[in-house]
Scaffold this motif. Structure first.
Motif, PDB file in Angstrom:
ATOM      1  N   HIS A 257      38.183   9.235  18.636  1.00 30.67           N
ATOM      2  CA  HIS A 257      37.914  10.285  17.646  1.00 30.67           C
ATOM      3  C   HIS A 257      37.084   9.678  16.521  1.00 30.67           C
ATOM      4  N   ILE A 258      36.268  10.510  15.917  1.00 30.47           N
ATOM      5  CA  ILE A 258      35.401  10.065  14.828  1.00 30.47           C
ATOM      6  C   ILE A 258      36.195   9.340  13.725  1.00 30.47           C
ATOM      7  N   TYR A 259      37.416   9.835  13.425  1.00 30.53           N
ATOM      8  CA  TYR A 259      38.273   9.147  12.448  1.00 30.53           C
ATOM      9  C   TYR A 259      38.484   7.693  12.859  1.00 30.53           C
ATOM     10  N   SER A 260      38.899   7.520  14.132  1.00 35.92           N
ATOM     11  CA  SER A 260      39.224   6.162  14.601  1.00 35.92           C
ATOM     12  C   SER A 260      37.993   5.275  14.529  1.00 35.92           C
ATOM     13  N   GLN A 261      36.830   5.854  14.917  1.00 31.36           N
ATOM     14  CA  GLN A 261      35.608   5.038  14.908  1.00 31.36           C
ATOM     15  C   GLN A 261      35.274   4.579  13.489  1.00 31.36           C
ATOM     16  N   ILE A 262      35.371   5.496  12.538  1.00 33.87           N
ATOM     17  CA  ILE A 262      35.001   5.120  11.165  1.00 33.87           C
ATOM     18  C   ILE A 262      36.014   4.146  10.586  1.00 33.87           C
ATOM     19  N   ILE A 263      37.303   4.421  10.837  1.00 38.99           N
ATOM     20  CA  ILE A 263      38.325   3.515  10.289  1.00 38.99           C
ATOM     21  C   ILE A 263      38.120   2.107  10.842  1.00 38.99           C
ATOM     22  N   GLU A 264      37.819   2.021  12.157  1.00 38.76           N
ATOM     23  CA  GLU A 264      37.586   0.687  12.746  1.00 38.76           C
ATOM     24  C   GLU A 264      36.427  -0.011  12.045  1.00 38.76           C
ATOM     25  N   LYS A 265      35.372   0.760  11.784  1.00 38.22           N
ATOM     26  CA  LYS A 265      34.188   0.164  11.145  1.00 38.22           C
ATOM     27  C   LYS A 265      34.534  -0.318   9.728  1.00 38.22           C
ATOM     28  N   LEU A 266      35.248   0.537   8.966  1.00 31.99           N
ATOM     29  CA  LEU A 266      35.597   0.149   7.591  1.00 31.99           C
ATOM     30  C   LEU A 266      36.520  -1.075   7.603  1.00 31.99           C
ATOM     31  N   GLU A 267      37.462  -1.075   8.538  1.00 32.97           N
ATOM     32  CA  GLU A 267      38.378  -2.227   8.629  1.00 32.97           C
ATOM     33  C   GLU A 267      37.601  -3.499   8.926  1.00 32.97           C
ATOM     34  N   ASP A 268      36.628  -3.395   9.855  1.00 34.00           N
ATOM     35  CA  ASP A 268      35.818  -4.580  10.197  1.00 34.00           C
ATOM     36  C   ASP A 268      35.118  -5.121   8.961  1.00 34.00           C
ATOM     37  N   ILE A 269      34.596  -4.209   8.136  1.00 33.19           N
ATOM     38  CA  ILE A 269      33.886  -4.662   6.929  1.00 33.19           C
ATOM     39  C   ILE A 269      34.866  -5.367   5.986  1.00 33.19           C
ATOM     40  N   PHE A 270      36.041  -4.739   5.786  1.00 36.80           N
ATOM     41  CA  PHE A 270      37.037  -5.373   4.907  1.00 36.80           C
ATOM     42  C   PHE A 270      37.435  -6.748   5.445  1.00 36.80           C
ATOM     43  N   ILE A 271      37.663  -6.807   6.763  1.00 34.10           N
ATOM     44  CA  ILE A 271      38.092  -8.088   7.354  1.00 34.10           C
ATOM     45  C   ILE A 271      37.012  -9.142   7.131  1.00 34.10           C
ATOM     46  N   SER A 272      35.741  -8.730   7.271  1.00 36.47           N
ATOM     47  CA  SER A 272      34.644  -9.698   7.085  1.00 36.47           C
ATOM     48  C   SER A 272      34.606 -10.205   5.636  1.00 36.47           C
ATOM     49  N   MET A 273      35.235  -9.436   4.707  1.00 34.10           N
ATOM     50  CA  MET A 273      35.265  -9.894   3.305  1.00 34.10           C
ATOM     51  C   MET A 273      36.574 -10.626   3.000  1.00 34.10           C
ATOM     52  N   GLY A 274      37.389 -10.884   4.016  1.00 33.63           N
ATOM     53  CA  GLY A 274      38.621 -11.657   3.821  1.00 33.63           C
ATOM     54  C   GLY A 274      39.849 -10.798   3.535  1.00 33.63           C
ATOM     55  N   TYR A 275      39.748  -9.501   3.725  1.00 30.60           N
ATOM     56  CA  TYR A 275      40.884  -8.619   3.456  1.00 30.60           C
ATOM     57  C   TYR A 275      41.748  -8.462   4.708  1.00 30.60           C
ATOM     58  N   THR A 276      43.011  -8.110   4.504  1.00 28.07           N
ATOM     59  CA  THR A 276      43.935  -7.842   5.608  1.00 28.07           C
ATOM     60  C   THR A 276      44.191  -6.334   5.659  1.00 28.07           C
ATOM     61  N   VAL A 277      44.327  -5.802   6.891  1.00 26.93           N
ATOM     62  CA  VAL A 277      44.594  -4.368   7.032  1.00 26.93           C
ATOM     63  C   VAL A 277      46.112  -4.150   7.008  1.00 26.93           C
ATOM     64  N   VAL A 278      46.584  -3.253   6.151  1.00 34.57           N
ATOM     65  CA  VAL A 278      48.026  -2.945   6.127  1.00 34.57           C
ATOM     66  C   VAL A 278      48.234  -1.437   6.247  1.00 34.57           C
ATOM     67  N   GLU A 279      49.461  -1.082   6.612  1.00 35.93           N
ATOM     68  CA  GLU A 279      49.789   0.338   6.736  1.00 35.93           C
ATOM     69  C   GLU A 279      50.988   0.660   5.862  1.00 35.93           C
ATOM     70  N   GLY A 280      51.097   1.908   5.472  1.00 41.96           N
ATOM     71  CA  GLY A 280      52.293   2.340   4.740  1.00 41.96           C
ATOM     72  C   GLY A 280      52.780   3.636   5.348  1.00 41.96           C
ATOM     73  N   PRO A 281      53.991   4.058   4.972  1.00 44.35           N
ATOM     74  CA  PRO A 281      54.544   5.282   5.569  1.00 44.35           C
ATOM     75  C   PRO A 281      53.875   6.547   5.032  1.00 44.35           C
ATOM     76  N   GLU A 282      53.785   7.573   5.893  1.00 39.90           N
ATOM     77  CA  GLU A 282      53.207   8.850   5.428  1.00 39.90           C
ATOM     78  C   GLU A 282      54.269   9.677   4.696  1.00 39.90           C
ATOM     79  N   VAL A 283      55.531   9.490   5.065  1.00 38.01           N
ATOM     80  CA  VAL A 283      56.603  10.109   4.276  1.00 38.01           C
ATOM     81  C   VAL A 283      57.009   9.079   3.238  1.00 38.01           C
ATOM     82  N   GLU A 284      56.836   9.433   1.973  1.00 39.03           N
ATOM     83  CA  GLU A 284      57.034   8.482   0.886  1.00 39.03           C
ATOM     84  C   GLU A 284      58.157   8.935  -0.024  1.00 39.03           C
ATOM     85  N   THR A 285      58.577   8.019  -0.879  1.00 33.67           N
ATOM     86  CA  THR A 285      59.501   8.421  -1.944  1.00 33.67           C
ATOM     87  C   THR A 285      58.666   8.688  -3.191  1.00 33.67           C
ATOM     88  N   GLU A 286      59.257   9.434  -4.096  1.00 33.52           N
ATOM     89  CA  GLU A 286      58.605   9.747  -5.365  1.00 33.52           C
ATOM     90  C   GLU A 286      58.252   8.450  -6.101  1.00 33.52           C
TER      91      GLU A 286
END
Ligand code: FA5
Length: 344
Positions: free
Chosen positions: A112-141
């Motif tokens: 899906h276009i979402y997945s393609q773009i996210i992969e591309k953005l992640e690659d750019i961040f990784i190339s700058m030394g960043y780590t990819v992390v995830e958080g929950p979609e159901v959050e607390t206040e």
């Protein structure tokens, strides 16, 4: 010869001809109906027989009974043959079914276009030394608002029309900035993360607003982090996103409770030189919110704000993709329209 015997012979011949040419179960049913049913040919001859004299009945009766027995047996046999032929054809089809066979003209799936773009953005961040992390979609206040320096009754909460769950204090996250807090709580420095993901806002949809969309957050924490570091990082990031080495950025003052100072970052329009419909003839494109992490955010995660500082920025992936690929309605991303999806 009495006339009915000639008629019986005629019926027999037409029965044999019909049976010979029948190849399907449906055709056999039709033959049975035409010859053997209560309205069929043999029943008609039986009725005719009853009207004849005793002598005629004595001659024609056995011939007609013989035809009926013959027709029943022949039809049964043909039904059996037909069933066997069908089973054989099925077995043959199953035997020759090769699951590994390559079919050249089949439709192939794609990301899906979402997945393609996210992969591309992640690659750019990784190339700058960043780590990819995830958080929950159901959050607390706490993670979505309080720890981000947006306490209850703070007017900034109004900008986030929130989907609250029926369980008190639980909500669908309204921005990926909530992931900042999960990461900061680990207190491992220097820290450089990006966090892509879905976010939800209870607002009316139109061509550029959706109730569910995707953001990506960037967060960097270390000692002596400055606004210059933020702007240089964002410029490098956007130059890679748009594959334009001469892309420029500019900052305008803005307000987000979790950064101080807060800014909006625009980039020079990557699609034109003199102004186009995408930049609305301004030669600049509004892209993201950003700023230096507010000391209160660091404090709420138990971090010494006198020692550490950092920057954060967040942008909407849908709107970025709309710009990059000339998509005119944000709702298309979640539509099942195959024609739209096939383009990517
Ligand atoms: C935020 O959500 C901040 N968390 C961004 C941020 C991060 C600021 C870190 C400072 C530091 P904002 O509400 O402006 O900010 O949303 C960010 C982006 O999400 C917008 O620029 C836009 O691209 C996208 N966005 C916001 N609302 C919608 C919507 N309803 N539909 C689609 N995209 C949206």
């Amino acid at each position: 010869m009495i006339p009915i015997i000639a008629e019986i012979e005629q019926v027999k011949q037409s029965f044999i001809a019909a049976l010979d040419s029948a190849t399907t179960g449906k055709e056999l049913d039709e033959i049975r109906n035409a010859f053997m049913s209560r309205q069929g040919e043999i029943a008609r001859l039986m009725a005719l027989l009853k009207t004849l004299s005793l002598e005629e009945k004595r001659q024609a009766g056995p011939v007609l009974h013989e035809l009926r027995a013959y027709a029943e047996a022949a039809l049964d046999k043909k039904y059996q043959q037909n069933e066997q032929a069908g089973l054989q054809a099925l077995a043959c089809r199953e035997q020759s079914f090769d699951v590994t066979a390559l079919r050249y003209h089949d439709k192939r799936g794609s990301l899906h276009i979402y997945s393609q773009i996210i992969e591309k953005l992640e690659d750019i961040f990784i190339s700058m030394g960043y780590t990819v992390v995830e958080g929950p979609e159901v959050e607390t206040e706490f993670y979505n608002f309080d720890a981000l320096n947006i306490p209850k009754n703070h007017p900034a909460r109004d900008a986030h029309d929130t989907f609250w769950l029926t369980i008190p204090s639980l909500l669908l996250r309204t921005h990926t900035s909530a992931v900042q807090i999960h990461t900061l709580e680990k207190r491992e420095f220097p820290l450089a993360i990006c966090a892509p993901g879905r976010v939800y806002r209870n607002e009316a949809t139109d061509a550029s607003h959706n109730f569910m969309f995707t953001q990506i957050e960037g967060l960097f924490i270390d000692k002596n982090v400055s606004m210059a570091n933020l702007i240089a990082t964002v410029q490098t990031f956007l130059q890679a996103v748009f594959e334009k080495k001469d892309l420029k950025v500019r900052a305008r003052p803005s307000y987000f409770p979790f950064v101080e100072p807060g800014i909006e970052i625009d980039c020079s329009c990557p699609f034109c030189i003199a102004g186009c419909s995408i930049c609305k003839k301004t030669k600049w494109i509004e892209l993201m919110g950003a700023g230096l992490v507010h000391p209160n955010v660091l404090k709420s995660c138990g971090i010494d704000e006198q020692v550490y500082s950092g920057f954060a920025f967040g942008l909407g992936i849908d709107r970025l993709a709309m710009m990059k690929y000339g998509i005119n309605d944000i709702r298309l991303f979640q539509s099942p329209k195959i024609g739209f999806l096939e383009q990517f």
